[in-house]
Each structure stands twice: as C-alpha cells, then as structure tokens.
Design a protein around this motif. Sequence first.
Motif, PDB file in Angstrom:
ATOM      1  N   ALA A  28     -11.284 -17.783 -79.563  1.00 19.83           N
ATOM      2  CA  ALA A  28     -11.384 -19.094 -80.215  1.00 19.83           C
ATOM      3  C   ALA A  28     -10.011 -19.564 -80.686  1.00 19.83           C
ATOM      4  N   ALA A  29      -9.264 -18.653 -81.338  1.00 17.44           N
ATOM      5  CA  ALA A  29      -7.933 -19.037 -81.837  1.00 17.44           C
ATOM      6  C   ALA A  29      -7.042 -19.457 -80.673  1.00 17.44           C
ATOM      7  N   MET A  30      -7.120 -18.713 -79.575  1.00 20.78           N
ATOM      8  CA  MET A  30      -6.259 -19.031 -78.432  1.00 20.78           C
ATOM      9  C   MET A  30      -6.610 -20.401 -77.852  1.00 20.78           C
ATOM     10  N   GLN A  31      -7.913 -20.658 -77.741  1.00 26.32           N
ATOM     11  CA  GLN A  31      -8.316 -21.941 -77.149  1.00 26.32           C
ATOM     12  C   GLN A  31      -7.901 -23.127 -78.001  1.00 26.32           C
ATOM     13  N   THR A  79       6.522 -12.619 -90.583  1.00 22.70           N
ATOM     14  CA  THR A  79       5.655 -11.502 -90.990  1.00 22.70           C
ATOM     15  C   THR A  79       5.492 -10.515 -89.832  1.00 22.70           C
ATOM     16  N   GLN A  80       5.284 -11.048 -88.639  1.00 22.56           N
ATOM     17  CA  GLN A  80       5.166 -10.155 -87.481  1.00 22.56           C
ATOM     18  C   GLN A  80       6.476  -9.410 -87.241  1.00 22.56           C
ATOM     19  N   ALA A  81       7.602 -10.101 -87.448  1.00 24.69           N
ATOM     20  CA  ALA A  81       8.907  -9.461 -87.233  1.00 24.69           C
ATOM     21  C   ALA A  81       9.102  -8.308 -88.209  1.00 24.69           C
ATOM     22  N   ASP A 113       7.799 -10.628 -74.982  1.00 25.72           N
ATOM     23  CA  ASP A 113       7.648 -12.049 -74.659  1.00 25.72           C
ATOM     24  C   ASP A 113       6.487 -12.607 -75.488  1.00 25.72           C
ATOM     25  N   GLY A 114       6.794 -13.519 -76.398  1.00 25.56           N
ATOM     26  CA  GLY A 114       5.731 -14.149 -77.201  1.00 25.56           C
ATOM     27  C   GLY A 114       5.432 -13.432 -78.497  1.00 25.56           C
ATOM     28  N   PHE A 115       6.109 -12.333 -78.731  1.00 26.38           N
ATOM     29  CA  PHE A 115       5.912 -11.564 -79.957  1.00 26.38           C
ATOM     30  C   PHE A 115       7.249 -11.002 -80.401  1.00 26.38           C
ATOM     31  N   PRO A 116       7.609 -11.033 -81.680  1.00 27.42           N
ATOM     32  CA  PRO A 116       6.893 -11.645 -82.791  1.00 27.42           C
ATOM     33  C   PRO A 116       7.056 -13.178 -82.800  1.00 27.42           C
ATOM     34  N   ARG A 117       6.074 -13.845 -83.360  1.00 29.62           N
ATOM     35  CA  ARG A 117       6.118 -15.308 -83.453  1.00 29.62           C
ATOM     36  C   ARG A 117       6.407 -15.752 -84.886  1.00 29.62           C
ATOM     37  N   THR A 118       6.204 -14.879 -85.843  1.00 30.11           N
ATOM     38  CA  THR A 118       6.409 -15.261 -87.247  1.00 30.11           C
ATOM     39  C   THR A 118       7.254 -14.184 -87.932  1.00 30.11           C
ATOM     40  N   MET A 140      -4.178  -8.058 -85.456  1.00 29.45           N
ATOM     41  CA  MET A 140      -4.708  -7.918 -84.099  1.00 29.45           C
ATOM     42  C   MET A 140      -3.565  -7.797 -83.086  1.00 29.45           C
ATOM     43  N   ILE A 141      -2.590  -8.659 -83.237  1.00 31.60           N
ATOM     44  CA  ILE A 141      -1.508  -8.711 -82.256  1.00 31.60           C
ATOM     45  C   ILE A 141      -0.602  -7.478 -82.406  1.00 31.60           C
ATOM     46  N   LEU A 142      -0.393  -7.047 -83.634  1.00 29.58           N
ATOM     47  CA  LEU A 142       0.447  -5.867 -83.852  1.00 29.58           C
ATOM     48  C   LEU A 142      -0.214  -4.619 -83.253  1.00 29.58           C
ATOM     49  N   SER A 187       4.179  -9.072 -72.510  1.00 28.35           N
ATOM     50  CA  SER A 187       3.856 -10.426 -72.973  1.00 28.35           C
ATOM     51  C   SER A 187       2.583 -10.386 -73.810  1.00 28.35           C
ATOM     52  N   SER A 188       2.705 -10.828 -75.073  1.00 27.49           N
ATOM     53  CA  SER A 188       1.525 -10.801 -75.951  1.00 27.49           C
ATOM     54  C   SER A 188       0.440 -11.731 -75.412  1.00 27.49           C
ATOM     55  N   GLY A 189       0.848 -12.891 -74.872  1.00 29.12           N
ATOM     56  CA  GLY A 189      -0.135 -13.835 -74.331  1.00 29.12           C
ATOM     57  C   GLY A 189      -0.886 -13.214 -73.147  1.00 29.12           C
ATOM     58  N   ASP A 190      -0.149 -12.526 -72.261  1.00 33.13           N
ATOM     59  CA  ASP A 190      -0.797 -11.885 -71.101  1.00 33.13           C
ATOM     60  C   ASP A 190      -1.756 -10.796 -71.553  1.00 33.13           C
ATOM     61  N   LEU A 191      -1.316  -9.991 -72.540  1.00 34.15           N
ATOM     62  CA  LEU A 191      -2.202  -8.912 -73.030  1.00 34.15           C
ATOM     63  C   LEU A 191      -3.483  -9.509 -73.602  1.00 34.15           C
ATOM     64  N   LEU A 192      -3.320 -10.599 -74.363  1.00 38.54           N
ATOM     65  CA  LEU A 192      -4.508 -11.232 -74.949  1.00 38.54           C
ATOM     66  C   LEU A 192      -5.415 -11.803 -73.856  1.00 38.54           C
ATOM     67  N   ARG A 193      -4.803 -12.494 -72.895  1.00 39.05           N
ATOM     68  CA  ARG A 193      -5.622 -13.099 -71.817  1.00 39.05           C
ATOM     69  C   ARG A 193      -6.360 -12.024 -71.030  1.00 39.05           C
ATOM     70  N   GLU A 194      -5.707 -10.892 -70.829  1.00 37.45           N
ATOM     71  CA  GLU A 194      -6.342  -9.762 -70.129  1.00 37.45           C
ATOM     72  C   GLU A 194      -7.571  -9.271 -70.920  1.00 37.45           C
ATOM     73  N   GLY A 217      -5.261 -23.244 -79.757  1.00 39.07           N
ATOM     74  CA  GLY A 217      -3.799 -23.301 -79.871  1.00 39.07           C
ATOM     75  C   GLY A 217      -3.279 -22.689 -81.163  1.00 39.07           C
ATOM     76  N   ASN A 218      -4.167 -21.952 -81.891  1.00 39.34           N
ATOM     77  CA  ASN A 218      -3.700 -21.283 -83.112  1.00 39.34           C
ATOM     78  C   ASN A 218      -3.270 -19.854 -82.800  1.00 39.34           C
ATOM     79  N   LEU A 219      -2.559 -19.279 -83.755  1.00 36.37           N
ATOM     80  CA  LEU A 219      -2.144 -17.892 -83.568  1.00 36.37           C
ATOM     81  C   LEU A 219      -3.308 -16.964 -83.905  1.00 36.37           C
ATOM     82  N   VAL A 220      -3.406 -15.850 -83.218  1.00 38.44           N
ATOM     83  CA  VAL A 220      -4.424 -14.858 -83.563  1.00 38.44           C
ATOM     84  C   VAL A 220      -3.888 -14.057 -84.763  1.00 38.44           C
ATOM     85  N   PRO A 221      -4.776 -13.382 -85.516  1.00 37.98           N
ATOM     86  CA  PRO A 221      -4.301 -12.692 -86.724  1.00 37.98           C
ATOM     87  C   PRO A 221      -3.224 -11.642 -86.422  1.00 37.98           C
TER      88      PRO A 221
HETATM   89  P1  AMP Z   1       1.420 -17.498 -74.914  1.00 33.07           P
HETATM   90  O1  AMP Z   1       1.027 -17.155 -73.501  1.00 33.07           O
HETATM   91  O2  AMP Z   1       2.554 -16.665 -75.419  1.00 33.07           O
HETATM   92  O3  AMP Z   1       1.648 -18.953 -75.126  1.00 33.07           O
HETATM   93  O4  AMP Z   1       0.153 -17.105 -75.837  1.00 33.07           O
HETATM   94  C1  AMP Z   1      -1.111 -17.679 -75.644  1.00 33.07           C
HETATM   95  C2  AMP Z   1      -1.885 -17.632 -76.953  1.00 33.07           C
HETATM   96  O5  AMP Z   1      -2.054 -16.281 -77.372  1.00 33.07           O
HETATM   97  C3  AMP Z   1      -1.198 -18.316 -78.131  1.00 33.07           C
HETATM   98  O6  AMP Z   1      -1.468 -19.698 -78.162  1.00 33.07           O
HETATM   99  C4  AMP Z   1      -1.826 -17.608 -79.324  1.00 33.07           C
HETATM  100  O7  AMP Z   1      -3.141 -18.071 -79.578  1.00 33.07           O
HETATM  101  C5  AMP Z   1      -1.943 -16.183 -78.803  1.00 33.07           C
HETATM  102  N1  AMP Z   1      -0.730 -15.403 -79.111  1.00 33.07           N
HETATM  103  C6  AMP Z   1       0.210 -14.942 -78.225  1.00 33.07           C
HETATM  104  N2  AMP Z   1       1.176 -14.261 -78.865  1.00 33.07           N
HETATM  105  C7  AMP Z   1       0.859 -14.301 -80.178  1.00 33.07           C
HETATM  106  C8  AMP Z   1       1.482 -13.802 -81.352  1.00 33.07           C
HETATM  107  N3  AMP Z   1       2.644 -13.130 -81.330  1.00 33.07           N
HETATM  108  N4  AMP Z   1       0.860 -14.013 -82.544  1.00 33.07           N
HETATM  109  C9  AMP Z   1      -0.309 -14.671 -82.626  1.00 33.07           C
HETATM  110  N5  AMP Z   1      -0.929 -15.196 -81.547  1.00 33.07           N
HETATM  111  C10 AMP Z   1      -0.366 -15.015 -80.335  1.00 33.07           C
END
Ligand code: AMP
Length: 250
Positions: A63-66, A135-137, A128-133, A75-77, A42-49, A68-72
């Motif tokens: 900041a982007a996560m808080q 471009t990421q795909a 889970d949560g990746f790819p979201r766009t 970074m996610i790739l 899960s990309s969201g879990d990895l980021l939160r970790e 509600g925006n996507l992170v670059p």
């Molecule tokens: P989620 O738990 O999947 O809702 O992700 C929480 C937050 O992490 C999102 O609101 C984004 O800020 C960031 N995030 C998670 N996955 C992605 C992704 N594939 N691309 C960009 N940002 C992401």
Amino acid sequence: MSHTARQLKKAARIILVGAPGVGKGTQSERLLARFPQLASISSGDLLRENVRRRTQLGVQAEAAMQSGNLVPDSMILGLISSELTSKGWLKPSSSNSSAPNSSTASTSSSQSAASFPQISPTASFILDGFPRTATQATSLDALVPVNFVVQLVTPPSVILARIASRWVHEPSGRVYNTDFHAPKVPGKDDITGEPLTQREDDSIDTWKQRLRKFEETSRALLEHYERRGCLWRVEGKSSDEITPPAVRRI
Ligand code: AMP
C-alpha cells in the motif's frame, strides 16, 4: 563512453543520492560495468520482489509503495540487512546478539566491530534507494561503514524537460525521448507502429511534487553524510556529464 574495467582503490560501500529522474540507475549500471567487484542492492527491487512473491513483508509494504510513500524504516532495514547477510557480506555478531543501537551509531569501526554485526572487509557494493532518510542512514551506520556518498545533481528544469519529452509504448514498455531517442515516426512505436502515450505519473505536476518531496527528505540525509566527511557532489545536465567525475571519486 569507454567501459574499461578498473580495480577499486579500496573496499567501496557506495550510496548514490539524487532526485527522481536524475539517472541513478544509469550511473549504477555504469559503475558496475567499470568496477567488476561491485554489486548493487536496490531497496525498491527487493521490495517489488517481495510484493510479487506475496511474502508477508511484501503484502505489508504494497500500500505504501503504491501511494508513493516510504515503507517503515524497520521493514526496509531488516530487508537490507538480511540481503547483506545472505550475500555473505554481513556476519551476525557472535559476541553480542543485541540489535545495534541506532541512536548512538559509532563512527569508530573498531568499536562497532566489537558489538555489532561485522561487514566483510572486501565487500564492495552500491546501495540503490537506501538509505532515503537521515534516520535510515543512522541505522545503517551501525551495520555498514559507508565511505562514498555521491550526490548526483541535475537542475530540476532539466529533469522536467526530459520527462516532458518522454513517450512510452505501453504494451512493451519501450521508452522514447523526443530529444535524444526519438521514434522513427513521431508518436508511433518503432517495432509495432502502435501509438505512444505519456504516462499519467509522468505529468509535470506529479514530477514537481516528487522533486519537492525529494528536496525535503534528502536534506537531512545529505547533512548526515557531509558531517561524516564522505559526501561528494557531482553536477551535470546529463548522465554522460555526471559519469566521469563520479567514477573519479571511487
Ligand atoms: P524505488 O524503486 O527506489 O523508487 O522504490 C519504490 C518504492 O519502494 C518507494 O516509492 C517506496 O515506497 C519504497 N522504498 C524503496 N526504498 C525505500 C527506502 N529506503 N525507505 C522506504 N521506502 C522505500
């Protein structure tokens, strides 16, 4: 629902695409229970970790996560590919260390195997949560031959009704739903008897906005996988309706 363990027919690299609130987490859990060879990233879990551990990446992403925006994308790739590598599923290419050229991602696995990092032939997982766009795909195509993209569809009116009936016991995080998991005493937590509240970010306007944003950003992503012939649409009003056809696809 029965959770009889089953074998995958072939290595599965699965992506679940669905609006917030559609139950992607529930479907992921059910697929993991059904197919023991699967793991989930899960990309969201990895980021939160990373945020929790205050890593450089976590500090940059916070900041982007808080808001509600996507992170670059870069970074996610990087995060996903290092997770796949650390699990031993992605082997760095020895013949060519240059980064995969995302704009010309190949659909031919033999061609990509020659020059790009290689995925283990047996690795099976849900992203889970990746790819979201889109471009990421496209970037992911160069790393992982995704072969099952399941689009989970629930009418927005059903999602909004579900959110409106969701109540939380803030101190414990216990969640209730007045339609199908009501508290024993209306408005009170079952364990402590303390009052339940509705989260500010559960307001209907916030959710309408989230659903609209998802519609916008997911369109190109879904088209990307439709062109590649690996997109399946599964529709239902509840997770129980969605699970059987989703499992049949895999
Ligand atoms: P989620 O738990 O999947 O809702 O992700 C929480 C937050 O992490 C999102 O609101 C984004 O800020 C960031 N995030 C998670 N996955 C992605 C992704 N594939 N691309 C960009 N940002 C992401």
